[in-house]
Scaffold this motif. Structure first.
Motif, PDB file in Angstrom:
ATOM      1  N   GLY A 191       0.792  -1.211   0.000  1.00  0.00           N
ATOM      2  CA  GLY A 191       0.000   0.000   0.000  1.00  0.00           C
ATOM      3  C   GLY A 191       0.832   1.272   0.000  1.00  0.00           C
ATOM      4  N   ARG A 192       2.082   1.170   0.422  1.00  0.00           N
ATOM      5  CA  ARG A 192       2.982   2.333   0.422  1.00  0.00           C
ATOM      6  C   ARG A 192       3.895   2.355  -0.793  1.00  0.00           C
ATOM      7  NH1 ARG A 192       4.317   4.647   5.286  1.00  0.00           N
ATOM      8  NH2 ARG A 192       5.682   5.959   4.004  1.00  0.00           N
ATOM      9  N   GLY A 193       3.784   1.351  -1.651  1.00  0.00           N
ATOM     10  CA  GLY A 193       4.621   1.326  -2.845  1.00  0.00           C
ATOM     11  C   GLY A 193       6.090   1.133  -2.554  1.00  0.00           C
ATOM     12  N   VAL A 194       6.410   0.250  -1.634  1.00  0.00           N
ATOM     13  CA  VAL A 194       7.802   0.060  -1.241  1.00  0.00           C
ATOM     14  C   VAL A 194       8.642  -0.454  -2.405  1.00  0.00           C
ATOM     15  CG1 VAL A 194       7.193  -0.400   1.162  1.00  0.00           C
ATOM     16  CG2 VAL A 194       7.457  -2.308  -0.431  1.00  0.00           C
ATOM     17  N   LYS A 195       9.923  -0.154  -2.359  1.00  0.00           N
ATOM     18  CA  LYS A 195      10.861  -0.623  -3.377  1.00  0.00           C
ATOM     19  C   LYS A 195      11.848  -1.637  -2.820  1.00  0.00           C
ATOM     20  CE  LYS A 195       9.024   2.071  -6.412  1.00  0.00           C
ATOM     21  NZ  LYS A 195       7.790   2.369  -5.643  1.00  0.00           N
ATOM     22  N   LEU A 196      11.855  -1.823  -1.492  1.00  0.00           N
ATOM     23  CA  LEU A 196      12.710  -2.809  -0.836  1.00  0.00           C
ATOM     24  C   LEU A 196      11.893  -3.564   0.200  1.00  0.00           C
ATOM     25  CD1 LEU A 196      15.915  -0.675  -0.110  1.00  0.00           C
ATOM     26  CD2 LEU A 196      15.702  -2.440  -1.859  1.00  0.00           C
ATOM     27  N   VAL A 197      12.091  -4.868   0.255  1.00  0.00           N
ATOM     28  CA  VAL A 197      11.521  -5.690   1.324  1.00  0.00           C
ATOM     29  C   VAL A 197      12.676  -6.258   2.121  1.00  0.00           C
ATOM     30  CG1 VAL A 197      10.272  -7.814   1.854  1.00  0.00           C
ATOM     31  CG2 VAL A 197       9.410  -6.266   0.096  1.00  0.00           C
ATOM     32  N   GLY A 198      12.625  -6.150   3.432  1.00  0.00           N
ATOM     33  CA  GLY A 198      13.764  -6.566   4.245  1.00  0.00           C
ATOM     34  C   GLY A 198      13.371  -7.382   5.443  1.00  0.00           C
ATOM     35  N   ALA A 199      14.383  -7.826   6.168  1.00  0.00           N
ATOM     36  CA  ALA A 199      14.189  -8.580   7.405  1.00  0.00           C
ATOM     37  C   ALA A 199      15.306  -8.223   8.366  1.00  0.00           C
ATOM     38  CB  ALA A 199      14.176 -10.087   7.139  1.00  0.00           C
ATOM     39  N   THR A 200      15.010  -8.337   9.659  1.00  0.00           N
ATOM     40  CA  THR A 200      15.947  -7.992  10.717  1.00  0.00           C
ATOM     41  C   THR A 200      15.963  -9.088  11.772  1.00  0.00           C
ATOM     42  OG1 THR A 200      15.569  -5.615  10.411  1.00  0.00           O
ATOM     43  CG2 THR A 200      16.508  -6.311  12.523  1.00  0.00           C
ATOM     44  N   ALA A 201      17.144  -9.585  12.103  1.00  0.00           N
ATOM     45  CA  ALA A 201      17.304 -10.518  13.223  1.00  0.00           C
ATOM     46  C   ALA A 201      17.956  -9.761  14.366  1.00  0.00           C
ATOM     47  CB  ALA A 201      18.160 -11.716  12.816  1.00  0.00           C
ATOM     48  N   HIS A 202      17.376  -9.906  15.555  1.00  0.00           N
ATOM     49  CA  HIS A 202      17.876  -9.138  16.693  1.00  0.00           C
ATOM     50  C   HIS A 202      17.702  -9.931  17.976  1.00  0.00           C
ATOM     51  CE1 HIS A 202      13.815  -8.030  18.265  1.00  0.00           C
ATOM     52  NE2 HIS A 202      13.470  -8.162  16.995  1.00  0.00           N
ATOM     53  N   TYR A 203      18.486  -9.571  18.981  1.00  0.00           N
ATOM     54  CA  TYR A 203      18.286 -10.135  20.308  1.00  0.00           C
ATOM     55  C   TYR A 203      17.010  -9.538  20.922  1.00  0.00           C
ATOM     56  CZ  TYR A 203      22.957 -12.198  20.226  1.00  0.00           C
ATOM     57  OH  TYR A 203      24.050 -12.949  19.907  1.00  0.00           O
ATOM     58  N   VAL A 204      16.350 -10.335  21.718  1.00  0.00           N
ATOM     59  CA  VAL A 204      15.090  -9.918  22.327  1.00  0.00           C
ATOM     60  C   VAL A 204      15.372  -9.238  23.658  1.00  0.00           C
ATOM     61  CG1 VAL A 204      12.839 -10.664  23.175  1.00  0.00           C
ATOM     62  CG2 VAL A 204      13.890 -11.815  21.206  1.00  0.00           C
ATOM     63  N   THR A 205      14.783  -8.087  23.854  1.00  0.00           N
ATOM     64  CA  THR A 205      14.849  -7.367  25.121  1.00  0.00           C
ATOM     65  C   THR A 205      13.425  -7.027  25.557  1.00  0.00           C
ATOM     66  OG1 THR A 205      14.984  -5.165  24.115  1.00  0.00           O
ATOM     67  CG2 THR A 205      17.068  -6.357  24.458  1.00  0.00           C
ATOM     68  N   ALA A 206      13.310  -6.408  26.726  1.00  0.00           N
ATOM     69  CA  ALA A 206      11.994  -6.024  27.235  1.00  0.00           C
ATOM     70  C   ALA A 206      11.333  -4.966  26.359  1.00  0.00           C
ATOM     71  CB  ALA A 206      12.113  -5.523  28.674  1.00  0.00           C
ATOM     72  N   LEU A 247      17.782 -14.918   9.338  1.00  0.00           N
ATOM     73  CA  LEU A 247      17.720 -15.630  10.608  1.00  0.00           C
ATOM     74  C   LEU A 247      18.793 -16.704  10.690  1.00  0.00           C
ATOM     75  CD1 LEU A 247      16.343 -16.071  13.313  1.00  0.00           C
ATOM     76  CD2 LEU A 247      14.752 -17.640  12.182  1.00  0.00           C
ATOM     77  N   SER A 248      18.997 -17.452   9.623  1.00  0.00           N
ATOM     78  CA  SER A 248      20.002 -18.522   9.665  1.00  0.00           C
ATOM     79  C   SER A 248      21.397 -17.951   9.863  1.00  0.00           C
ATOM     80  CB  SER A 248      19.943 -19.367   8.384  1.00  0.00           C
ATOM     81  OG  SER A 248      20.323 -18.631   7.245  1.00  0.00           O
ATOM     82  N   ARG A 249      21.692 -16.801   9.236  1.00  0.00           N
ATOM     83  CA  ARG A 249      23.009 -16.182   9.435  1.00  0.00           C
ATOM     84  C   ARG A 249      23.177 -15.720  10.876  1.00  0.00           C
ATOM     85  NH1 ARG A 249      22.278 -13.860   4.090  1.00  0.00           N
ATOM     86  NH2 ARG A 249      21.674 -11.832   4.951  1.00  0.00           N
ATOM     87  N   ALA A 250      22.143 -15.070  11.417  1.00  0.00           N
ATOM     88  CA  ALA A 250      22.230 -14.584  12.788  1.00  0.00           C
ATOM     89  C   ALA A 250      22.417 -15.738  13.774  1.00  0.00           C
ATOM     90  CB  ALA A 250      20.974 -13.784  13.142  1.00  0.00           C
ATOM     91  N   VAL A 251      21.667 -16.813  13.584  1.00  0.00           N
ATOM     92  CA  VAL A 251      21.790 -17.962  14.479  1.00  0.00           C
ATOM     93  C   VAL A 251      23.167 -18.587  14.346  1.00  0.00           C
ATOM     94  CG1 VAL A 251      20.935 -20.300  14.932  1.00  0.00           C
ATOM     95  CG2 VAL A 251      19.313 -18.421  14.574  1.00  0.00           C
ATOM     96  N   ARG A 252      23.643 -18.742  13.126  1.00  0.00           N
ATOM     97  CA  ARG A 252      24.976 -19.335  12.929  1.00  0.00           C
ATOM     98  C   ARG A 252      26.052 -18.496  13.603  1.00  0.00           C
ATOM     99  NH1 ARG A 252      27.343 -23.150   9.803  1.00  0.00           N
ATOM    100  NH2 ARG A 252      29.571 -22.884   9.421  1.00  0.00           N
TER     101      ARG A 252
END
Length: 314
Positions: free
Chosen positions: A241-256, A292-297
């Motif tokens: 709906g926003r006409g994005v030109k990039l789709v991404g993903a982020t792996a991060h440690y979980v905090t509060a 995710l696989s890179r972050a876990v590795r």
């Protein structure tokens, strides 16, 4: 209110029989005499030389070294050293004691030593979306992720057969906002003391501070965007709906702080006006799996050092 009760949170018939943490596919043990040494301290002259000299005198052969300082003056110093030491298992206790006395204490250094022959034990939390959890299990079976998958826990029963096909115990713990406290307590019973890492592979429930305090190990989450864009439900429809030109993903440690923990890895794929929301979801799933696989590795290989709310990947 949900009809779930403490009794309903017991291990369901969908669960592979066996005690908590039992079973699963073990990663092949690493070389018996190889280890990774991670050090952190205030940056100062002589750190690399002191570590190298100590290991050489102990009879170790260094075969990989990576280092980083957060600032040329007054920064925090990180170093990851891979080495081989014949008879390491028998010598480890004395090696750590000597390193503490001769190097760590004089330099005000925190350090960890991990033997490659002991792969980390990992639990995966998932809801209904399967692409991330099945990718992790597949990579583990192929030997690409050096870990022992202790269990998969889900708040839905849908993926039980898929997970079981990898020889991994599956625990169904119903969880909603109405029974969250009970569900988390049941999960803590399964996890506490049994795993070194928890991976949220599209687990669509909020993790509370109480759970983070009780689990006793790091958690890694995969988020289907470059944070914080398009959070919540139907992210790819919002992106379309926003006409994005990039789709991404982020792996991060979980905090509060929800989705604001230290970022480990990110990636994107270029998209255009011709892509439908379904196309974006498909392309996004590919990026999520890879990130995710890179972050876990990297975590399994002790490459990620946390520094405040950031990370250093060595």
């Amino acid at each position: 209110m949900s009809s779930a009760t403490p009794t309903a949170l017991a291990v369901s018939p969908l669960t592979t029989p066996g005690p908590a943490g039992a079973g699963g596919r073990d990663a092949p043990a690493g070389p018996a005499d190889r280890a990774r040494l991670l050090v952190t301290c205030r940056d100062q002259p002589g750190i690399v030389g002191a570590v190298g000299t100590f290991l050489a005198r102990a009879g170790a052969n260094v075969h990989s070294l990576a280092q980083h300082s957060t600032a040329p003056e007054g920064g925090t110093f990180f170093q990851r050293t891979e080495f081989r030491l014949p008879g390491l298992a028998a010598a480890r206790a004395q090696l750590e004691a000597d390193f503490t006395e001769q190097v760590a204490r004089p330099y005000g250094m925190d350090f960890t030593l991990h033997e490659e022959r002991h792969p980390k034990r990992v639990a995966v939390l998932v809801s209904k979306t399967d692409h991330c959890v099945l990718d992790l299990l597949w990579r583990n079976r192929r030997g690409e992720l050096p870990m022992t998958v202790a269990m998969v826990i889900s708040n839905h029963p849908d993926l039980a057969d898929d997970v079981r096909s990898f020889g991994v115990p599956f625990f169904h713990v119903p969880a909603t906002r109405d029974n969250r406290e009970q569900a988390e307590e049941r999960m803590l019973e399964l996890l506490r003391g049994n795993v070194d890492l928890v991976v949220l592979a599209r687990y669509m429930q909020i993790i509370t501070p109480a759970f983070l305090d009780g689990v006793g190990c790091p958690l890694i989450n995969i988020h289907h965007s470059f944070l914080p864009a398009f959070i919540g439900a139907a992210p790819y429809a919002k992106a379309k709906g926003r006409g994005v030109k990039l789709v991404g993903a982020t792996a991060h440690y979980v905090t509060a702080d929800l989705d604001e923990g230290p970022i480990i890895e990110q990636d994107v794929v270029r998209v255009g006006h011709q892509h439908t929301a379904a196309d974006l979801a498909r392309l996004g799933a590919d990026v999520e799996r890879a990130v995710l696989s890179r972050a876990v590795r990297w975590h399994l290989e002790d490459r990620v050092a946390r520094h405040g709310n950031t990370t250093v990947v060595l």
